[in-house]
Design a protein around this motif. Structure first.
Motif: not given
Length: 135
Positions: A88, A92, A109-110
């Motif tokens: 990640l 994040q 990432i989201e």
């Protein structure tokens, strides 16, 4: 939160290999360039089968060991139902069930877009930070 020593958590993915064009860290999304070498993903949100660099366990390497330019990089292309650990992007805040996508640096990432571009889901409460900050 836990920490994993493998990228392919259920050991179900077939491993592929390719030569690195630049530094690559296990858990990053990589792409095949026109020159036949693998580089870190360079386009955020790109829709394609996610190739995820994994640790070279056959050489005694772990998820902490990055690949240098020219090294042979093992990678997987996860399929539906496979569980993988990914790297990640620092900062994040991913919650259980959030969708993920790779940014332009190969970090995850989201994802906040349409469901047609999903590349991975966060299945376990695991947080990877920068290599220096891994716990």
């Amino acid at each position: 939160m836990g920490r994993y020593n493998r990228i392919d958590l259920n050991a179900a993915c077939k491993a592929f290999y390719g030569a690195a064009d630049g530094a690559i860290t296990p858990g990053m999304k990589i792409q095949l360039d026109a020159d036949g070498l693998y580089t870190v993903n360079s386009t955020a949100g790109k829709i394609n089968p996610p190739r995820i660099a994994q640790e070279d366990a056959l050489q005694g390497k772990t998820v902490d060991d990055a690949y240098a330019d020219g090294a042979q990089v093992p990678f997987i292309i996860p399929q539906r139902g496979d569980e993988v650990a990914v790297l990640l992007k620092d900062g994040q805040n991913v919650a259980l069930g959030d969708f993920l996508q790779a940014d332009a640096a190969g970090l995850w990432i989201e994802y906040a877009g349409s469901l047609s571009a999903i590349t991975a889901t966060e299945l376990k409460a695991v947080e990877f930070q920068t290599l220096e900050a891994l716990d």
